[in-house]
Design an enzyme around this catalytic site. Structure first.
Site, mmCIF file in Angstrom:
data_model
loop_
_atom_site.group_PDB
_atom_site.id
_atom_site.type_symbol
_atom_site.label_atom_id
_atom_site.label_comp_id
_atom_site.label_asym_id
_atom_site.label_seq_id
_atom_site.Cartn_x
_atom_site.Cartn_y
_atom_site.Cartn_z
ATOM 1 N N HIS A 65 5.461 -12.948 7.210
ATOM 2 C CA HIS A 65 5.710 -11.553 6.801
ATOM 3 C C HIS A 65 6.886 -11.524 5.834
ATOM 4 O O HIS A 65 7.814 -12.335 5.950
ATOM 5 C CB HIS A 65 6.015 -10.668 8.022
ATOM 6 N N ASP A 68 -2.260 -8.485 11.552
ATOM 7 C CA ASP A 68 -3.656 -8.830 11.270
ATOM 8 C C ASP A 68 -4.174 -10.007 12.092
ATOM 9 O O ASP A 68 -5.371 -10.286 12.093
ATOM 10 C CB ASP A 68 -3.808 -9.146 9.776
ATOM 11 N N ARG A 87 3.208 -4.990 16.522
ATOM 12 C CA ARG A 87 1.827 -4.484 16.427
ATOM 13 C C ARG A 87 0.851 -5.548 16.932
ATOM 14 O O ARG A 87 -0.173 -5.242 17.518
ATOM 15 C CB ARG A 87 1.519 -4.074 14.987
ATOM 16 N N SER A 139 0.835 -1.217 0.000
ATOM 17 C CA SER A 139 0.000 0.000 0.000
ATOM 18 C C SER A 139 0.865 1.261 0.000
ATOM 19 O O SER A 139 0.551 2.247 -0.684
ATOM 20 C CB SER A 139 -0.952 0.007 1.195
ATOM 21 N N HIS A 172 -2.175 -8.771 1.886
ATOM 22 C CA HIS A 172 -1.818 -7.517 2.581
ATOM 23 C C HIS A 172 -2.946 -7.188 3.572
ATOM 24 O O HIS A 172 -3.300 -8.020 4.403
ATOM 25 C CB HIS A 172 -1.569 -6.439 1.517
HETATM 26 N N1 HAX Z 1 0.728 -20.011 5.880
HETATM 27 C C1 HAX Z 1 1.158 -20.958 5.034
HETATM 28 N N2 HAX Z 1 2.215 -20.811 4.222
HETATM 29 C C2 HAX Z 1 2.886 -19.666 4.308
HETATM 30 C C3 HAX Z 1 2.541 -18.651 5.187
HETATM 31 C C4 HAX Z 1 1.402 -18.842 6.000
HETATM 32 N N3 HAX Z 1 0.952 -17.900 6.827
HETATM 33 N N4 HAX Z 1 3.421 -17.625 5.053
HETATM 34 C C5 HAX Z 1 4.289 -17.992 4.097
HETATM 35 N N5 HAX Z 1 3.972 -19.227 3.628
HETATM 36 C C6 HAX Z 1 4.589 -19.958 2.533
HETATM 37 C C7 HAX Z 1 4.478 -19.121 1.268
HETATM 38 O O1 HAX Z 1 3.181 -19.238 0.689
HETATM 39 C C8 HAX Z 1 5.599 -19.700 0.434
HETATM 40 O O2 HAX Z 1 5.167 -20.927 -0.089
HETATM 41 P P1 HAX Z 1 5.491 -21.414 -1.604
HETATM 42 O O3 HAX Z 1 6.984 -21.381 -1.687
HETATM 43 O O4 HAX Z 1 4.891 -22.754 -1.679
HETATM 44 O O5 HAX Z 1 4.857 -20.363 -2.492
HETATM 45 C C9 HAX Z 1 6.676 -19.968 1.473
HETATM 46 O O6 HAX Z 1 5.994 -20.062 2.742
HETATM 47 C C10 HAX Z 1 7.731 -18.899 1.581
HETATM 48 O O7 HAX Z 1 7.096 -17.655 1.809
HETATM 49 P P2 HAX Z 1 7.829 -16.521 2.671
HETATM 50 O O8 HAX Z 1 9.088 -16.143 1.947
HETATM 51 O O9 HAX Z 1 7.957 -16.962 4.083
HETATM 52 O O10 HAX Z 1 6.771 -15.335 2.652
HETATM 53 P P3 HAX Z 1 6.563 -14.204 1.559
HETATM 54 O O11 HAX Z 1 7.480 -13.082 1.848
HETATM 55 O O12 HAX Z 1 6.595 -14.764 0.181
HETATM 56 O O13 HAX Z 1 5.059 -13.770 1.847
HETATM 57 C C11 HAX Z 1 3.195 -13.188 3.175
HETATM 58 C C12 HAX Z 1 4.704 -13.011 2.979
HETATM 59 C C13 HAX Z 1 2.760 -12.205 4.268
HETATM 60 C C14 HAX Z 1 2.475 -12.831 1.873
HETATM 61 C C15 HAX Z 1 2.901 -14.654 3.602
HETATM 62 O O14 HAX Z 1 3.535 -14.917 4.831
HETATM 63 C C16 HAX Z 1 1.412 -14.955 3.702
HETATM 64 O O15 HAX Z 1 0.792 -15.294 2.695
HETATM 65 N N6 HAX Z 1 0.819 -14.844 4.938
HETATM 66 C C17 HAX Z 1 -0.614 -15.022 5.130
HETATM 67 C C18 HAX Z 1 -1.379 -13.773 4.684
HETATM 68 C C19 HAX Z 1 -1.153 -12.633 5.627
HETATM 69 O O16 HAX Z 1 -1.233 -12.776 6.845
HETATM 70 N N7 HAX Z 1 -0.889 -11.448 5.070
HETATM 71 C C20 HAX Z 1 -0.704 -10.212 5.865
HETATM 72 C C21 HAX Z 1 0.756 -9.801 5.974
HETATM 73 C C22 HAX Z 1 0.945 -8.540 6.781
HETATM 74 C C23 HAX Z 1 0.380 -7.386 6.063
HETATM 75 O O17 HAX Z 1 0.807 -6.953 5.011
HETATM 76 N N8 HAX Z 1 -0.677 -6.852 6.606
HETATM 77 O O18 HAX Z 1 -1.328 -5.874 5.966
#
Ligand code: HAX
Length: 436
Positions: free
Chosen positions: A318, A373, A327, A241, A271
């Site tokens: 994250h 979140d 947070r 964002s 996000h």
């Molecule tokens: N549950 C299951 N698997 C997860 C995970 C979770 N909460 N978090 C990461 N992973 C997986 C990823 O999907 C990825 O899998 P693949 O290789 O099979 O694609 C692997 O672990 C490596 O990911 P990462 O490097 O640890 O994480 P990224 O930097 O790629 O992604 C995310 C960060 C926040 C998008 C991710 O942790 C996620 O999808 N979390 C759940 C959604 C969420 O809570 N989002 C909010 C984040 C905070 C925010 O921005 N708030 O606004």
């Protein structure tokens, strides 16, 4: 010139001169190198922009102008009962880098009250949308509708000099932040309370009045809103964002257009939308297990079944953080103090005890800890705000404080059009060949 604008202008002129000198002396020095994994991997960790208002450390979490969340809770001026920090104070701190006095924060509250009148056509735009439109769709539509009032757009069309951009950005920023709570509350009341709107109470502070217009009374909920609006405001510049607002602003799109773009990024489930996804997931779990007080074993089974169905556990992980999000911890402390016996909050705490070990066990998740979140929804549910599709709008009102104060800095420092370089896979392969 108002006192905040004057202070901002002084600080921005000083930093502008410093940056000019720094670029002259060190402009060609390298600060980082980019790997092929980063090029394909969503640009994780690539240093490519300046963001003055906050910085995120993987272990320490977010610092706003150097202050951690516990420090802010102590140092920022508080609400009327002296408990939670007022987001007005955080905005002041982000904009000029100084902790404001009580009088300065009071001045800012009065400013935002004076500027808070939302043009009538904005409500008409909202009323023309079906109530089933997602609240974030309504929110960005309202921001776009308010753009007719943009000082930046008007002055640009009149031939404003580039030395004036910061001034117009400041005016739009102040007006937008002043109006967002009214717009958000209107969306909430039209969508979930049959258009029974609540008039603003101008005797209250910005977050207190927001809580009042949402229709949830009580000093504790007002305190929750003060804390919520403070901790969600900024998370350095690389998150989707913030970065989207910055990118769109770099084309000299005005702050309304830039914020609307940023809010569309916040509306994604990876996000800001994660805050609704978390509570949805918890409700589904309680339904599936047929209890409001699941055991840790039951939670673990449900987590494993979510993962087995190819989904992520919302609220965990994250892109930058590598420990429980401060947070999240701030919200946990709030709940421990105000509502320790809440059943839904206790589910969140039990999930916190179960999920990290399971995610660690997958061997690929870089951060198994909860993010911002993971906690917010349960506290809101406790206070009666269980319409979870609205949660990302709350996040958005807060996030506006950070991304708009940063946008003022970008215009004041004359930041250019953002234009990183992309590559084709063919070009990547050629680069690899040339290196070997
Ligand atoms: N549950 C299951 N698997 C997860 C995970 C979770 N909460 N978090 C990461 N992973 C997986 C990823 O999907 C990825 O899998 P693949 O290789 O099979 O694609 C692997 O672990 C490596 O990911 P990462 O490097 O640890 O994480 P990224 O930097 O790629 O992604 C995310 C960060 C926040 C998008 C991710 O942790 C996620 O999808 N979390 C759940 C959604 C969420 O809570 N989002 C909010 C984040 C905070 C925010 O921005 N708030 O606004």
């Amino acid at each position: 010139m108002d006192p905040l604008k004057q202070k901002f202008y002084k600080k921005a002129s000083e930093l502008g001169k410093e940056i000019k000198a720094l670029l002259k002396e060190h402009g060609t020095q390298k600060i980082d190198e980019v790997t092929i994994k980063q090029i394909y991997g969503g640009a994780r960790g690539i240093k490519m922009m300046v963001w003055e208002t906050s910085q995120l450390d993987p272990m320490d979490g977010i610092r706003f102008r150097g202050f951690s969340i516990p420090e802010l809770k102590e140092k920022l001026p508080k609400g009327p009962d002296g408990k939670e920090p007022r987001p007005e104070g955080l905005f002041w701190l982000m904009l000029v880098g100084e902790v404001p006095t009580d009088e300065e924060v009071k001045w800012l509250t009065d400013q935002w009250t004076t500027r808070s009148n939302v043009p009538e056509h904005v409500f008409k735009v909202l009323d023309s949308l079906p109530k089933s439109a997602h609240p974030m769709t309504q929110f960005t539509s309202a921001i776009m509708a308010m753009q007719t009032d943009s000082v930046f757009m008007r002055r640009y069309a009149e031939g404003m000099s580039k030395t004036e951009y910061w001034d117009a950005a400041y005016e739009d920023t102040m007006n937008l932040i002043a109006r967002l709570p009214r717009v958000a509350a209107y969306i909430f009341r039209r969508t979930y309370h049959n258009n029974m709107h609540i008039a603003p109470d101008i005797s209250q502070d910005w977050a207190g009045n927001f809580a009042h217009m949402l229709g949830i009374e009580g000093t504790d909920f007002k305190n929750l809103m003060r804390l919520y609006m403070t901790i969600h405001a900024d998370h350095e510049g690389g998150n989707a964002s913030a970065h989207t607002t910055h990118l769109v602003g770099s084309t000299l799109s005005d702050p309304y257009l830039s914020l609307a773009a940023g809010m569309n990024a916040l509306a994604g489930p990876l996000h800001g939308l994660a805050n609704q996804e978390v509570i949805k997931w918890i409700f589904k779990m309680l339904d599936a297990l047929g209890t409001k007080e699941p055991t840790k074993e039951q939670i673990a089974d449900y987590v494993n079944s979510t993962l087995a169905s190819g989904k992520v556990i919302p609220g965990y992980g994250h892109a930058v953080l590598r420990r429980p999000d401060p947070r999240f911890m701030a919200q946990k402390e709030f709940a421990e103090e105000y509502i320790p016996d809440s059943k839904i909050v206790q589910v969140v705490w039990n999930v916190f005890e179960v999920v990290p070990d399971i995610l660690k066990g997958l061997g690929k998740v870089k951060n198994p800890w909860p993010n911002v979140d993971a906690h917010s929804g349960a506290i809101l549910v406790h206070y009666g705000l269980d319409q979870y599709s609205f949660y990302t709008v709350l996040f958005g009102v807060s996030r506006a404080l950070g991304v708009l104060s940063a946008l003022c800095w970008s215009r004041a420092l004359g930041m250019p059009l953002e234009r990183p370089k992309s590559m084709t896979t063919k070009a990547v392969k050629e680069a690899i060949k040339a290196m070997s």
